[in-house]
Design an enzyme around this catalytic site. Sequence first.
Site, short mmCIF file in Angstrom:
data_model
loop_
_atom_site.label_atom_id
_atom_site.label_comp_id
_atom_site.label_asym_id
_atom_site.label_seq_id
_atom_site.Cartn_x
_atom_site.Cartn_y
_atom_site.Cartn_z
N HIS A 82 -10.25 1.08 1.38
CA HIS A 82 -9.76 2.36 1.90
C HIS A 82 -10.92 3.31 2.21
O HIS A 82 -10.85 4.10 3.15
CB HIS A 82 -8.81 3.04 0.90
CG HIS A 82 -7.38 2.58 0.98
ND1 HIS A 82 -6.62 2.66 2.14
CD2 HIS A 82 -6.57 2.04 0.04
CE1 HIS A 82 -5.41 2.19 1.89
NE2 HIS A 82 -5.35 1.80 0.63
N CYS B 299 0.85 -1.19 0.00
CA CYS B 299 0.00 0.00 0.00
C CYS B 299 0.89 1.24 0.00
O CYS B 299 1.91 1.28 0.71
CB CYS B 299 -0.90 -0.02 1.25
SG CYS B 299 -2.08 1.34 1.32
N HIS C 97 -9.20 -3.54 -2.90
CA HIS C 97 -8.22 -2.85 -2.07
C HIS C 97 -8.59 -1.37 -1.92
O HIS C 97 -8.54 -0.81 -0.82
CB HIS C 97 -6.82 -3.01 -2.69
CG HIS C 97 -5.72 -2.29 -1.95
ND1 HIS C 97 -4.71 -2.94 -1.28
CD2 HIS C 97 -5.48 -0.97 -1.77
CE1 HIS C 97 -3.90 -2.05 -0.72
NE2 HIS C 97 -4.35 -0.84 -1.01
N GLU C 98 -8.99 -0.76 -3.06
CA GLU C 98 -9.34 0.69 -3.03
C GLU C 98 -10.63 0.94 -2.27
O GLU C 98 -10.71 1.88 -1.48
CB GLU C 98 -9.45 1.24 -4.45
CG GLU C 98 -8.23 1.05 -5.33
CD GLU C 98 -6.92 1.31 -4.62
OE1 GLU C 98 -5.94 0.65 -4.95
OE2 GLU C 98 -6.89 2.16 -3.70
C1 LIG Z 1 0.15 -5.33 -7.17
C2 LIG Z 1 0.82 -4.08 -7.63
N1 LIG Z 1 0.90 -3.05 -6.74
C3 LIG Z 1 1.51 -1.92 -7.16
N2 LIG Z 1 1.65 -0.86 -6.30
N3 LIG Z 1 0.78 -0.77 -5.23
C4 LIG Z 1 -0.49 -0.32 -5.48
O1 LIG Z 1 -0.86 0.04 -6.57
C5 LIG Z 1 -1.42 -0.23 -4.29
C6 LIG Z 1 -2.72 -0.94 -4.56
C7 LIG Z 1 -2.54 -2.39 -5.00
C8 LIG Z 1 -1.89 -3.28 -3.93
C9 LIG Z 1 -2.48 -4.65 -4.17
C10 LIG Z 1 -3.70 -4.49 -5.01
C11 LIG Z 1 -3.88 -3.03 -5.27
C12 LIG Z 1 -1.65 1.26 -4.05
N4 LIG Z 1 -2.57 1.45 -2.95
O2 LIG Z 1 -2.08 1.66 -1.72
C13 LIG Z 1 -3.79 2.09 -3.28
O3 LIG Z 1 -4.69 2.00 -2.20
C14 LIG Z 1 2.02 -1.80 -8.46
F1 LIG Z 1 2.58 -0.66 -8.86
C15 LIG Z 1 1.88 -2.89 -9.31
N5 LIG Z 1 2.33 -2.84 -10.62
C16 LIG Z 1 2.04 -3.91 -11.56
C17 LIG Z 1 1.64 -3.30 -12.89
N6 LIG Z 1 2.68 -2.37 -13.39
C18 LIG Z 1 2.26 -1.84 -14.69
C19 LIG Z 1 3.31 -0.85 -15.19
O4 LIG Z 1 3.51 0.17 -14.23
C20 LIG Z 1 3.95 -0.33 -12.93
C21 LIG Z 1 2.89 -1.29 -12.39
C22 LIG Z 1 3.35 -1.90 -11.08
N7 LIG Z 1 1.28 -4.03 -8.89
NI NI Z 2 -3.66 1.09 -0.45
#
Ligand SMILES: Cc1nc(NNC(=O)[C@H](CC2CCCC2)CN(O)CO)c(F)c(N2CCN3CCOC[C@@H]3C2)n1
Ligand code: NI
Length: 183
Positions: A157, A110, A153-154
């Site tokens: 929140h 997160c 997940h969102e």
């Molecule tokens: C799994 C993942 N979690 C990333 N970060 N965490 C987040 O997004 C948190 C939200 C996610 C955590 C688990 C489910 C939702 C943010 N949260 O706290 C919001 O509440 C990533 F960044 C990521 N990816 C994979 C795809 N990729 C495509 C190209 O660009 C980079 C990107 C990286 N996969």
């Molecule tokens: Ni989060």
Amino acid sequence: MLTMKDVIREGHPTLRLKAKEVPLPPSQEDKEILSKMMEFLVHSQDPETAEKYDLRPGVGLAAPQINVSKQMIAIRTTDHKENLIEMGLFNPKIISQSAETTYLENGEGCLSVDREVSGIVPRYARIKVTGTTLDGDTVTLRLKGFPAIVFQHEIDHLNGIMFYDRIEETDDPYKVPLPPKEV
Ligand SMILES: Cc1nc(NNC(=O)[C@H](CC2CCCC2)CN(O)CO)c(F)c(N2CCN3CCOC[C@@H]3C2)n1
Ligand code: NI
């Protein structure tokens, strides 16, 4: 543009509030906030911009994470067919879910949690979500797989729930017990 300094971290009380419904049609201000959340995800997924502004990559962002206790989420991810799912939603609601559950095998992280928390986070395998888009349209989405996990997940929140609250075995000191499952 939003950067990591706009993202509040665990311990900040706003993360534990139930976010308020957004009055519809969304105000100019609320549309602006949601657009900035979408922009953050785009920037965070572009290696150059992410490095330049020291952004952690994100596929989702909820308004409480930028200290706005309103029901607004931004999602930018791909489905199993590599189709882009990029949208901002006001007042998203899960209106139905599968009995089957799923999870990310490497657990979840997160942007509001500056540490690794290991453990399986159970999520519904399939969900139906309804909400209002930035254009003011009401949409109903049927989601499965990774996008379904991101939306859950969102939406958590917006209810003051952090991913580690859902990890069964850990007694993480920041964990808040979930209300008992209604039988
Ligand atoms: C799994 C993942 N979690 C990333 N970060 N965490 C987040 O997004 C948190 C939200 C996610 C955590 C688990 C489910 C939702 C943010 N949260 O706290 C919001 O509440 C990533 F960044 C990521 N990816 C994979 C795809 N990729 C495509 C190209 O660009 C980079 C990107 C990286 N996969
Ligand atoms: Ni989060």
